[in-house]
Design a protein around this motif. Structure first.
Motif, mmCIF file in Angstrom:
data_model
loop_
_atom_site.group_PDB
_atom_site.id
_atom_site.type_symbol
_atom_site.label_atom_id
_atom_site.label_comp_id
_atom_site.label_asym_id
_atom_site.label_seq_id
_atom_site.Cartn_x
_atom_site.Cartn_y
_atom_site.Cartn_z
ATOM 1 N N TYR A 135 0.822 -1.210 0.000
ATOM 2 C CA TYR A 135 0.000 0.000 0.000
ATOM 3 C C TYR A 135 0.858 1.264 0.000
ATOM 4 N N PHE A 136 2.071 1.148 0.475
ATOM 5 C CA PHE A 136 2.978 2.289 0.493
ATOM 6 C C PHE A 136 3.510 2.472 -0.923
ATOM 7 N N ARG A 165 10.113 5.603 -3.123
ATOM 8 C CA ARG A 165 8.870 5.211 -2.456
ATOM 9 C C ARG A 165 8.340 6.359 -1.598
ATOM 10 N N ASP A 166 7.096 6.271 -1.232
ATOM 11 C CA ASP A 166 6.479 7.171 -0.264
ATOM 12 C C ASP A 166 7.408 7.268 0.949
ATOM 13 N N PRO A 167 7.799 8.475 1.379
ATOM 14 C CA PRO A 167 8.737 8.594 2.513
ATOM 15 C C PRO A 167 8.294 7.865 3.770
ATOM 16 N N ARG A 168 7.014 7.630 3.939
ATOM 17 C CA ARG A 168 6.560 6.896 5.117
ATOM 18 C C ARG A 168 6.975 5.433 5.054
ATOM 19 N N VAL A 180 -8.639 6.752 -0.693
ATOM 20 C CA VAL A 180 -8.927 7.026 0.717
ATOM 21 C C VAL A 180 -8.524 5.831 1.567
ATOM 22 N N ARG A 181 -8.927 4.638 1.140
ATOM 23 C CA ARG A 181 -8.582 3.432 1.909
ATOM 24 C C ARG A 181 -7.074 3.215 1.938
ATOM 25 N N ARG A 182 -6.417 3.469 0.815
ATOM 26 C CA ARG A 182 -4.960 3.271 0.781
ATOM 27 C C ARG A 182 -4.262 4.295 1.676
ATOM 28 N N GLU A 183 -4.749 5.524 1.658
ATOM 29 C CA GLU A 183 -4.123 6.550 2.495
ATOM 30 C C GLU A 183 -4.296 6.240 3.973
ATOM 31 N N ARG A 184 -5.462 5.745 4.361
ATOM 32 C CA ARG A 184 -5.646 5.334 5.756
ATOM 33 C C ARG A 184 -4.698 4.188 6.099
ATOM 34 N N ALA A 185 -4.531 3.250 5.174
ATOM 35 C CA ALA A 185 -3.635 2.125 5.422
ATOM 36 C C ALA A 185 -2.208 2.599 5.658
ATOM 37 N N VAL A 186 -1.778 3.595 4.912
ATOM 38 C CA VAL A 186 -0.398 4.071 5.019
ATOM 39 C C VAL A 186 -0.210 4.957 6.246
ATOM 40 N N GLU A 187 -1.021 5.985 6.365
ATOM 41 C CA GLU A 187 -0.819 6.962 7.434
ATOM 42 C C GLU A 187 -1.080 6.357 8.811
#
Length: 633
Positions: free
Chosen positions: A370-371, A395-398, A542-549
C-alpha cells in the motif's frame, strides 16, 4: 448476583481513590453504593465532583500496552504473528473471535477483557474495556443524576463537569457498538429492584443517542482547559482532559461509522454508504478543522522531521509522545507502560546473539504494498514508475520511516560489533532477501520486512538500547490523532456530498484537499487526477491513504469491517516478499538491486459474515431475552 462495588474513599487529589470487583454484564449495571460519603458532600463542590468524575479517565483501556507482549493489531491484512497462539491477532487469523474474552485462554493479551480489573489502579494490565465500559457508563449516569447537588460551583465549573460526563457516556457506548453492533443505550441509573429489559437497538439508533451526548459535550466544554479559570489549578497538565475538540472528533467518527456500509447494512439492510450520516460526519469534522486551521486550538499536524514524536520519545526525560497531533490518549498508567514490547524493538540480530526474545509481529508484504511511490501513485498503477529490480527507489517517505527493508543498517554503533559479527554473521545490515539471516521464521522476519515505526534505531541488543527499554523509551498510540480527522473528513465529504471535490457547506477544504494535507506533510505528491473523477476510484485512494498513514496503530481491523472487506480477497490474505539480492548499496540501500521479485501467500483467513461482529459473552446474553447474541455465534 451482587456486585462487590463500593468506593471506599472519595478524595480530590487529581484522582479518585477507589477499588472494586467486576464480574458480568448484569453486575456492571446493578445498583451500587457509589461512595462512602454522603451524596451532598460528594457532589457539592467542583473539587469533589471533579474527583468523582476523574475516575472515568482511569476506565480508559490501554490497547497498546495491556500485556507484556500484546497484539492490538488483530491480524487483518497488515501484520502476522507467530510463536504465541494466545495472541488475539493469532486468534483472529483462525476466525476465533471468542478470543477477546478472558475465559477463552486470552492470557490477558487482549485489552478488551480480563478477570483482574480496576478503575483506580495504575496497573495497565487491569484496564480492560468490557467491564470498565459498563462501569463507566453507570458512573456517568450517577454523576448526571446528581448534577443538581453541585451548588458551590461557577457556570464554567458546572459545564466542565457536565461536559465530561456526557462525553464519557457517549464514548463508552461508541466503543461498544463499534465492536458488537447495536446495544442497549443506558442513560439512567438502573434500579436493582427492577428486572433488566433494556433492548438492543440498531447501530444507527445507538449512534443517534451517542450523537446527542457528544454534541452536548462539545457545546459545554472548552477547547483548552489551560485557558479556563477552573483549569488554572492544574495549568500545564490539562492536555488529556476532555475538551471540545475531542468531543467533536468522536462525534464525527460516530456519524461516519454509522454511515459506513457495515453499519448501514445492520441498520437498514443496504451495503452502501449512508449519505445522510456521512454529511453529518463531514459537517462535524469541518467544524473541528475550521478551528484547527484558523489557529484556535492547541492541535496541528506534526512536521515530518518530527513524525516519530507522535508515537515515541527516546531519552527525553520520560516526555510523553503525541506532540501537537494527539487528540485523545489513555493515561500513562505505570512506568513500564511506556515500553510497549510488541510495538518496539525488533530484537535485531537476536538469533545470532543467542537471546531468547524474538520478533513476534512482522509486517505483511501485501500491506507494505500500500505504500506507493513518492509521486503519489500506487505501486500497481502503470504510470507509477515502480521498478521490481530497484523496489526501494522513490517510495512514499513513510515507507522508509515505517519499515526495515533489505539492506537497511540496523545497528547504530557499528564499532560495537566484533569482527566475527561483521564478517561472518553479517548482522549490521538487514539481510531480508530470500534465505537471508534476517528471514529466520522463529526470531526475525517471516515476510521480508520488519517494523520500525515505533522505535529508534538504537533499540537493539548490540547498541544496548534495549537496556533503556521501559525507562528512556516511551511509546503511546493515540485513540484519536489529527491526521485521522483529516482522513475521516475526506471519506465523509466524498461519500456524503458525492465526489472527491466535494466539501462540507461553508468549509473550503474538499475531500481530496484533506488527503493531500496528509500527503504534503510526508512529502508525497497529491492524489492523481485519474483517481478523483470517480467516487469508487477515490475511495480506493482514501482506503490506501488510511492504510499508510495509520499503519499498525490499531485502526485496520475496524476499517476493514466497516467497509465490508474483512472477508473479501485480497484483504483476507497475508504474503511474504521473496527476492534475490543482486547488489547491496550500503551507502544508500534504496539503490540496491534485486532479482526474481515475487510474492508468496503464507496465510488466508477463512472468515464468514458472522465475523463482522464480535460475539458477546454467553453469560451476558442469557441475562434477559432483549440482550441477544450476535448472528452466527
Amino acid at each position: 448476583m451482587t456486585i462487590k462495588n463500593h468506593l471506599r474513599t472519595l478524595l480530590y487529589t487529581g484522582l479518585l481513590t477507589a477499588s472494586f470487583g467486576l464480574t458480568s454484564c448484569e453486575d456492571y449495571l446493578e445498583k451500587t453504593h457509589e461512595s462512602t460519603v454522603s451524596e451532598e458532600d460528594a457532589f457539592k463542590t467542583f473539587r469533589t465532583f471533579q474527583g468523582f468524575t476523574e475516575e472515568l479517565y482511569y476506565c480508559l483501556p490501554d490497547h497498546a500496552h495491556c500485556y507484556w507482549q500484546n497484539s492490538f493489531n488483530w491480524g487483518e491484512d497488515e501484520i502476522i504473528s507467530f510463536g504465541k497462539d494466545y495472541f488475539m491477532g493469532y486468534k483472529i487469523d483462525l476466525g476465533d473471535f471468542w478470543g477477546w474474552q478472558s475465559g477463552f485462554d486470552g492470557w490477558g493479551c487482549c485489552w478488551m477483557d480480563g478477570s483482574n480489573v480496576s478503575s483506580t489502579s495504575t496497573d495497565r494490565m487491569q484496564k480492560k474495556f468490557w467491564p470498565l465500559a459498563w462501569y463507566g457508563i453507570r458512573k456517568t449516569n450517577v454523576g448526571l443524576a446528581n448534577l443538581d447537588k453541585l451548588i458551590n460551583a461557577t457556570d464554567e465549573e458546572r459545564n466542565l463537569i457536565e461536559g465530561q460526563l456526557y462525553f464519557f457516556r457517549g464514548w463508552f457506548h461508541l466503543m461498544l457498538i463499534e465492536y458488537f453492533g447495536g446495544m442497549p443505550y443506558i442513560d439512567t441509573v438502573l434500579s436493582a429492584s427492577e428486572p433488566l429489559s433494556n433492548p438492543r437497538l440498531s447501530y444507527q439508533e445507538c449512534a443517534d443517542l451517542i450523537a446527542e451526548d457528544l454534541r452536548r459535550a462539545a457545546d459545554l466544554l472548552p477547547i483548552d482547559w489551560d485557558k479556563t479559570t477552573a483549569g488554572a489549578a492544574t495549568l500545564g497538565n490539562n492536555q488529556q482532559r476532555i475538551n471540545k475538540i475531542m468531543a467533536l472528533a468522536f462525534l464525527g467518527k460516530n456519524y461516519l461509522w454509522a454511515g459506513s456500509p457495515l453499519m448501514n447494512y445492520e441498520s437498514q439492510g443496504s451495503r452502501t454508504y449512508n449519505a445522510d450520516y456521512c454529511k453529518k460526519a463531514a459537517d462535524t469534522f469541518a467544524e473541528l478543522l475550521e478551528l484547527v486551521e484558523s489557529g484556535q486550538t492547541q492541535y496541528a499536524l506534526v512536521d515530518f522531521d518530527h513524525y516519530s514524536d507522535i508515537f515515541y520519545t527516546y531519552q527525553q526525560n520520560a516526555m510523553n509522545p503525541g506532540s501537537t497531533e494527539a487528540i485523545f490518549q489513555s493515561p500513562m498508567y505505570d512506568w513500564w507502560m511506556g515500553s510497549g514490547w510488541s510495538l518496539g524493538p525488533q530484537f535485531v540480530g537476536s538469533n545470532q546473539s543467542g537471546e531468547t526474545n524474538s520478533t513476534l509481529f512482522t509486517p505483511t508484504a501485501n500491506y507494505v504494498n500500500y505504500f506507493g511511490m513518492a509521486n503519489g501513485l500506487p505501486l500497481d498503477d502503470p504510470d507509477s514508475g515502480f521498478d521490481p529490480e530497484y523496489p526501494w527507489r522513490d517510495r512514499d517517505p513513510r515507507f522508509y520511516n515505517d519499515f526495515i527493508y533489505d539492506g537497511v543498517q540496523t545497528i547504530e554503533n557499528l564499532s560495537a560489533l566484533s569482527a566475527d559479527q561483521r564478517d561472518k554473521q553479517k548482522i549490521q545490515y538487514a539481510n531480508l532477501y530470500t534465505g537471508g539471516n534476517y528471514r529466520d521464521e522463529v526470531n526475525e522476519s517471516r515476510t521480508g520486512y520488519l517494523l520500525r515505526k515505533f522505535t529508534p534505531l538504537a533499540v537493539n541488543y548490540y547498541d544496548q538500547g534495549i537496556r533503556d527499554y521501559g525507562d528512556a523509551l516511551t511509546i503511546q498510540i493515540s485513540w484519536m490523532r489529527l491526521a485521522d480527522v483529516y482522513l475521516m473528513y475526506a471519506e465523509a465529504a466524498a461519500n456524503g456530498y458525492g465526489s472527491a471535490t466535494s466539501s462540507a457547506p461553508g468549509f473550503s477544504l474538499t475531500a481530496v484537499d484533506a488527503i493531500n494535507r496528509i500527503r504534503e506533510r510526508a512529502g508525497v505528491a497529491d492524489v492523481n487526477s485519474k483517481y478523483t473523477g470517480n467516487l469508487d476510484d477515490f475511495n480506493s485512494e482514501v482506503r490506501r491513504e488510511r492504510a499508510v498513514e495509520l499503519a499498525y496503530e490499531g485502526f485496520r481491523f475496524n476499517d476493514l469491517r466497516r467497509w465490508l472487506l474483512l472477508t473479501v480477497y485480497p484483504y483476507n490474505i497475508k504474503t511474504s516478499q521473496e527476492f534475490d539480492r543482486v547488489e547491496l548499496n550500503t551507502d544508500d540501500p534504496t539503490q540496491s538491486r534485486v532479482a526474481n521479485w515475487r510474492e508468496e501467500e503464507i496465510l488466508r483467513r477463512n472468515l464468514s459474515e458472522k465475523h463482522y461482529w464480535m460475539p458477546l459473552k454467553t453469560n451476558d446474553v442469557t441475562i434477559y431475552p432483549e440482550f441477544y447474541q450476535n448472528p452466527g455465534w
